[in-house]
Design an enzyme around this catalytic site. Sequence first.
Site, PDB file in Angstrom:
ATOM      1  N   LYS A 202      32.185  39.026  36.560  1.00  0.00           N
ATOM      2  CA  LYS A 202      33.604  39.083  36.167  1.00  0.00           C
ATOM      3  C   LYS A 202      33.743  38.199  34.935  1.00  0.00           C
ATOM      4  CE  LYS A 202      37.459  37.371  36.255  1.00  0.00           C
ATOM      5  NZ  LYS A 202      38.236  37.046  35.018  1.00  0.00           N
ATOM      6  N   GLY A 255      33.873  27.293  35.267  1.00  0.00           N
ATOM      7  CA  GLY A 255      35.276  27.246  34.862  1.00  0.00           C
ATOM      8  C   GLY A 255      35.903  25.941  35.305  1.00  0.00           C
ATOM      9  N   SER A 256      37.189  25.989  35.590  1.00  0.00           N
ATOM     10  CA  SER A 256      37.908  24.757  35.914  1.00  0.00           C
ATOM     11  C   SER A 256      37.610  24.288  37.336  1.00  0.00           C
ATOM     12  CB  SER A 256      39.412  24.991  35.759  1.00  0.00           C
ATOM     13  OG  SER A 256      39.832  26.000  36.646  1.00  0.00           O
ATOM     14  N   THR A 257      37.731  23.003  37.549  1.00  0.00           N
ATOM     15  CA  THR A 257      37.525  22.429  38.876  1.00  0.00           C
ATOM     16  C   THR A 257      38.559  22.987  39.859  1.00  0.00           C
ATOM     17  OG1 THR A 257      36.432  20.455  38.034  1.00  0.00           O
ATOM     18  CG2 THR A 257      37.569  20.213  40.144  1.00  0.00           C
ATOM     19  N   GLU A 258      39.770  23.194  39.343  1.00  0.00           N
ATOM     20  CA  GLU A 258      40.846  23.763  40.164  1.00  0.00           C
ATOM     21  C   GLU A 258      40.461  25.138  40.733  1.00  0.00           C
ATOM     22  OE1 GLU A 258      44.043  23.938  37.438  1.00  0.00           O
ATOM     23  OE2 GLU A 258      45.360  24.979  38.860  1.00  0.00           O
ATOM     24  N   GLY A 260      37.425  26.310  40.823  1.00  0.00           N
ATOM     25  CA  GLY A 260      36.215  26.088  41.617  1.00  0.00           C
ATOM     26  C   GLY A 260      36.562  25.853  43.090  1.00  0.00           C
ATOM     27  N   GLU A 277      29.825  25.270  38.153  1.00  0.00           N
ATOM     28  CA  GLU A 277      29.695  24.453  36.940  1.00  0.00           C
ATOM     29  C   GLU A 277      31.119  24.256  36.440  1.00  0.00           C
ATOM     30  OE1 GLU A 277      29.771  23.241  33.527  1.00  0.00           O
ATOM     31  OE2 GLU A 277      28.809  25.068  32.805  1.00  0.00           O
ATOM     32  N   CYS A 311      32.741  21.993  28.363  1.00  0.00           N
ATOM     33  CA  CYS A 311      32.876  21.230  29.603  1.00  0.00           C
ATOM     34  C   CYS A 311      32.204  19.860  29.456  1.00  0.00           C
ATOM     35  CB  CYS A 311      32.293  22.004  30.764  1.00  0.00           C
ATOM     36  SG  CYS A 311      30.679  22.661  30.404  1.00  0.00           S
ATOM     37  N   GLU A 408      40.843  16.407  31.986  1.00  0.00           N
ATOM     38  CA  GLU A 408      40.112  17.205  31.001  1.00  0.00           C
ATOM     39  C   GLU A 408      41.122  17.950  30.127  1.00  0.00           C
ATOM     40  OE1 GLU A 408      37.897  20.722  32.403  1.00  0.00           O
ATOM     41  OE2 GLU A 408      36.281  20.085  31.079  1.00  0.00           O
TER      42      GLU A 408
HETATM   43  P1  NAP Z   1      39.581  29.108  34.852  1.00  0.00           P
HETATM   44  O1  NAP Z   1      40.916  29.546  35.306  1.00  0.00           O
HETATM   45  O2  NAP Z   1      38.789  28.246  35.726  1.00  0.00           O
HETATM   46  O3  NAP Z   1      38.778  30.450  34.488  1.00  0.00           O
HETATM   47  C1  NAP Z   1      37.397  30.631  34.615  1.00  0.00           C
HETATM   48  C2  NAP Z   1      37.109  31.994  35.209  1.00  0.00           C
HETATM   49  O4  NAP Z   1      37.620  32.042  36.551  1.00  0.00           O
HETATM   50  C3  NAP Z   1      37.787  33.148  34.474  1.00  0.00           C
HETATM   51  O5  NAP Z   1      36.941  34.273  34.509  1.00  0.00           O
HETATM   52  C4  NAP Z   1      39.024  33.359  35.312  1.00  0.00           C
HETATM   53  O6  NAP Z   1      39.606  34.624  35.155  1.00  0.00           O
HETATM   54  C5  NAP Z   1      38.483  33.165  36.701  1.00  0.00           C
HETATM   55  N1  NAP Z   1      39.498  32.879  37.715  1.00  0.00           N
HETATM   56  C6  NAP Z   1      40.735  32.335  37.544  1.00  0.00           C
HETATM   57  N2  NAP Z   1      41.382  32.259  38.719  1.00  0.00           N
HETATM   58  C7  NAP Z   1      40.546  32.736  39.663  1.00  0.00           C
HETATM   59  C8  NAP Z   1      40.641  32.916  41.075  1.00  0.00           C
HETATM   60  N3  NAP Z   1      41.722  32.572  41.752  1.00  0.00           N
HETATM   61  N4  NAP Z   1      39.571  33.437  41.723  1.00  0.00           N
HETATM   62  C9  NAP Z   1      38.464  33.794  41.045  1.00  0.00           C
HETATM   63  N5  NAP Z   1      38.326  33.660  39.721  1.00  0.00           N
HETATM   64  C10 NAP Z   1      39.344  33.140  39.027  1.00  0.00           C
HETATM   65  O7  NAP Z   1      39.705  28.425  33.452  1.00  0.00           O
HETATM   66  P2  NAP Z   1      40.893  28.669  32.399  1.00  0.00           P
HETATM   67  O8  NAP Z   1      42.212  28.827  33.050  1.00  0.00           O
HETATM   68  O9  NAP Z   1      40.483  29.750  31.521  1.00  0.00           O
HETATM   69  O10 NAP Z   1      40.897  27.270  31.689  1.00  0.00           O
HETATM   70  C11 NAP Z   1      41.587  26.208  32.307  1.00  0.00           C
HETATM   71  C12 NAP Z   1      40.802  24.949  32.220  1.00  0.00           C
HETATM   72  O11 NAP Z   1      39.527  25.112  32.837  1.00  0.00           O
HETATM   73  C13 NAP Z   1      40.450  24.503  30.833  1.00  0.00           C
HETATM   74  O12 NAP Z   1      41.491  23.875  30.197  1.00  0.00           O
HETATM   75  C14 NAP Z   1      39.295  23.605  31.119  1.00  0.00           C
HETATM   76  O13 NAP Z   1      39.761  22.357  31.547  1.00  0.00           O
HETATM   77  C15 NAP Z   1      38.589  24.279  32.239  1.00  0.00           C
HETATM   78  N6  NAP Z   1      37.448  25.104  31.787  1.00  0.00           N
HETATM   79  C16 NAP Z   1      36.203  24.650  32.023  1.00  0.00           C
HETATM   80  C17 NAP Z   1      35.117  25.393  31.595  1.00  0.00           C
HETATM   81  C18 NAP Z   1      33.727  24.946  31.807  1.00  0.00           C
HETATM   82  O14 NAP Z   1      32.834  25.416  31.100  1.00  0.00           O
HETATM   83  N7  NAP Z   1      33.432  24.104  32.769  1.00  0.00           N
HETATM   84  C19 NAP Z   1      35.306  26.596  30.931  1.00  0.00           C
HETATM   85  C20 NAP Z   1      36.606  27.059  30.740  1.00  0.00           C
HETATM   86  C21 NAP Z   1      37.655  26.287  31.179  1.00  0.00           C
HETATM   87  P3  NAP Z   1      40.740  34.816  34.013  1.00  0.00           P
HETATM   88  O15 NAP Z   1      40.059  34.784  32.718  1.00  0.00           O
HETATM   89  O16 NAP Z   1      41.345  36.126  34.274  1.00  0.00           O
HETATM   90  O17 NAP Z   1      41.715  33.698  34.193  1.00  0.00           O
END
Ligand code: NAP
Length: 506
Positions: A202, A255-258, A260, A277, A311, A408
Amino acid sequence: MNVHLASSSTLEKVPAALRSWLATPRPMLINGKWVQARSGKVFEVQDPATEMHLATVAEGDAADIDDAVRAARNALENGPWGRMSPSARGRLVHRIGDLILEHLDELAQLESLDNGKPFSVARVADVPLSADMFHYMSGWSTKLEGKHIPISGLAAPGQYLSFTRLEPVGVVGQIIPWNFPLLMAAWKLAPALATGCTVVLKVAEETPLSALRLGELLMEAGLPDGVVNIVPGFGETAGAALAAHPGVDKIAFTGSTEVGRLIVQAASRDLRKVSLELGGKSPNIILDDADIDAAIAGATAGIFFNHGQCCNAGSRLYVQEKIFDKVVSGIAANAGNIKLGVGMDPATEMGPLVSQVQYGRVTGYLKAGQEEGARALTGGTRHGERGFFVKPTVLVDTKPDMKVVREEIFGPVLVATPFKDADDGLIAAANDSIYGLAAGVWTRDIAKANQIANRLKAGTVWVNCYHVFDSALPFGGYKQSGWGREMGQAVLSNYLEAKAITSRIA
Ligand code: NAP
Ligand code: MG
């Protein structure tokens, strides 16, 4: 849908073939076929530099995820994939790396248009590192060796032969973010394929394009139908359905810890295996005996590379008192000289943030930080009138409990704090975070550097350098930065089950 084409200034710079690829609604890859969403829905992909329409992409949801999981299960259990020799599988994975390099410019152009990052950066970093991940992992296919294990217990010596066999964990659900769209796909797909798993990927809603093009290259490489299925869509629908799908054996998430945490909850019902991660707020420490010019350059790149959307960004800077002013003014001067612009412009050094949402988050932090008393030595505001540009920012006069220090930001924002001595207090400050992904130490004293490195709670520590990644090095986090490791030999355990087989031989 109200469709505006991305500005001629961006699209004019890419070849006509890519323009026409972008102009065609992009389907998803399920069971080796390019299909529309079952619902018929599509979503719009935006150019973050111009805020204009870039492409239209099929919007997968639970029904498409279900199709993809079935295809992956069938490919694992009934297709040619499961019967392929390790050597043939390795050659196929290697071929994917070759094809990525053969399409270097095109993939870098797509990455630049979709994510906003400079084409020049994608061309030397994202795309070659993605290819290298497939090349590196291809070698592991033939080296997934179990062990002969001599047993004692109740058995008389010589009565049993015991060994372990490493088997693919099965159908893997992978969910990736938008900051390095192609590279994150490579980090996930290459080890899963090298170990013989099948995948439902995804991709992030903000940046689905390079992974969809990669899907075409996977098929061109000869990957059997259903081994990799790519479903673009939203996290709350497609992502959540994948994380909770009973047909998935393992979830790998970046992605985000939230989110995760949500993945763990979704996977917990069936105790599905999970690797994560997640976020970071990494300390970068400069001692007063460091090569100051190198440290200033390294700390600048440590936070501003990829617009701070890493990250592992070195977002908390700790500088020894005596050199604090010199170092932060050096970084601020560098930051002020970074040329912001459209990613396809060769002069651009930093592009926009990826989306309106991220732009809102980052500027929200800038506002909150300055209201709490932090002072911007440079930056602190948006750049230009159009596109999601934020000026590279250096904040000083911060306190350890400020939001900008604790959370972050995921944008081009550095918080800098002076320290007196490289003592327990410094280590405590550096480790004072819910995260533990990476850290940097700058000093000419290699013994001191290693003493500090040993005490930092971080999965990666860079000494007199930053952002040095390699396919062979494990990457991942302590604390709330994640579970397990990406890359290197270490990632293989995310995708393997060890089976102990004991035969009575006497
Ligand atoms: P995110 O919400 O954690 O998105 C990462 C992935 O998870 C995307 O493919 C997202 O889909 C998917 N996702 C979102 N909600 C989900 C759920 N309930 N169940 C399963 N998958 C889900 O990250 P973001 O909102 O794009 O960014 C927010 C914050 O995350 C950033 O500001 C940063 O702090 C952190 N982040 C960390 C990393 C890292 O490499 N560790 C990378 C990106 C962001 P969608 O694209 O459709 O939302
Ligand atoms: Mg985009």
